[in-house]
Design an enzyme around this catalytic site. Sequence first.
Site, short mmCIF file in Angstrom:
data_model
loop_
_atom_site.label_atom_id
_atom_site.label_comp_id
_atom_site.label_asym_id
_atom_site.label_seq_id
_atom_site.Cartn_x
_atom_site.Cartn_y
_atom_site.Cartn_z
N GLU A 22 0.80 -1.22 0.00
CA GLU A 22 0.00 0.00 0.00
C GLU A 22 0.84 1.27 0.00
OE1 GLU A 22 -4.22 -0.06 1.90
OE2 GLU A 22 -2.86 -1.06 3.30
N LYS A 99 -10.67 6.23 1.72
CA LYS A 99 -9.67 5.60 0.86
C LYS A 99 -10.40 4.76 -0.19
CE LYS A 99 -5.28 3.18 1.19
NZ LYS A 99 -4.31 2.55 2.10
#
Length: 116
Positions: A22, A99
């Site tokens: 990520e 997100k």
Amino acid sequence: MTDRIAIRGMRVFGRHGANPGEQDVPQPFDVDVELEVDLERSIHTDALDDTLDYRKVQQIVADVVGTGRFMLLERLAQEIARVILQEHRVHAVTITIAKPGLLAGATPSVTLRRTR
């Protein structure tokens, strides 16, 4: 204090996340900011110097998201709030960070409110 300035729908990119990979590439984060400020003077003077410059807040969000690295949205929101609260006109701030694309069919978000 009931005066508020809101800046919604900021799309900024950063390297945050707890899962493998990520933080390898920038990802999108959607940020909303609501500020509690005293707008009494600005409503009478109609002067930018007597209120909070929206662009300054947007730049703070972009800088914090773009330069820091955190595992959690909670920590990222806290850092944005900390920097915004350094502005003397801001009495309280509410940050929502989403997100997009992290979960299939859902968008996680975190909201926190901080005061002086």
